[in-house]
Design an enzyme around this catalytic site. Sequence first.
Site, PDB file in Angstrom:
ATOM      1  CD  GLU A 104      -5.834   0.611   1.986  1.00  0.00           C
ATOM      2  OE1 GLU A 104      -6.299   0.508   0.842  1.00  0.00           O
ATOM      3  OE2 GLU A 104      -5.730  -0.345   2.773  1.00  0.00           O
ATOM      4  CB  SER A 147      -9.651  -0.439   2.876  1.00  0.00           C
ATOM      5  OG  SER A 147     -10.252  -1.545   2.235  1.00  0.00           O
ATOM      6  NE  ARG A 193      -4.175  -1.707   0.140  1.00  0.00           N
ATOM      7  CZ  ARG A 193      -4.328  -2.845  -0.522  1.00  0.00           C
ATOM      8  NH1 ARG A 193      -3.382  -3.247  -1.369  1.00  0.00           N
ATOM      9  NH2 ARG A 193      -5.412  -3.575  -0.383  1.00  0.00           N
TER      10      ARG A 193
END
Length: 306
Positions: A298, A216, A167
């Site tokens: 995130e 998310s 990520r």
Amino acid sequence: MSGLPEVRGKITENRLLADLTWLRVGGPADYLFQPQDVSDLQDFLRDLDPSVAVFPMGVGSNLIIRDGGLRAVVIRMGRGFNQIEVEGNRVTAGVAALDAHVARKAAEQGVDLTFLRTIPGAIGGAVCMNAGCYGSYIADVFVSAKAVTRGGELVTLTADDLNFQYRQSDLPGGWVLVEATFEGPSGDPEELSARMQSQLEKRDATQPTKDRSAGSTFRNPAGFSSTGRADDVHDLKAWKVIDDAGMRGARVGGAQMSEKHSNFMINTGDATAADLENLGEEVRKKVFENSGIELQWEIKRIGEYD
């Protein structure tokens, strides 16, 4: 605009940014610059005072802009940066091309980039965040990208340059991606289309796709064999540790952790950026108290507090 370079694109002063993000929150940027093309962007960055901060912004799908806004020039790409070209198994897309459009266009030409179909946002953000789904990541299909440096130079970046991790990537601050090239495996167009349809149905059944969210909220915690890279094990899911901490449906002001999927934070209608960020921090606190796991955001949070 006084003190800013002349451009062929559009510059707007004191531009509110809330309507440019999926969560619909955030204060103003000092300036919003929408370049006409790559050379316009190069000239602007080359001639801009080096002390002025710049922030490249995509479609705002994974972003909380704080209520005080940004003391910076926000650079947002438009139609001049949304091309999609397929040659053999290679797909080159401008950073403003939506992930879903890239997946569909590639599938039509028999190239499997189907994991992009349900990822919210555009290609620039997908590269910066090493976006992934169904076990596939941008790093797995990445060939190269082009970016404009803070000094206005157009450069080509490899995977080693970007140092993809779970990520995230290492794009230098102030650099602006303009396009990326991927190479996917071959596939039957009809089978790829059917797979994407199945993915969409699964997503809609399990995620609050009709609510204002930013995808998310937290990264999945790293597994035991994690090295921090794109092929990490992340079998432990953020939603599970949030549930275990009793935070499904938790609220702060107009912000709520979704009842449908507890790792999705939603704006129920009147949330401020502070509501959203405070709720996220409360979730992190409760999860740590319950399990000793420190969740990592995130969603990117930027700007000044009001």
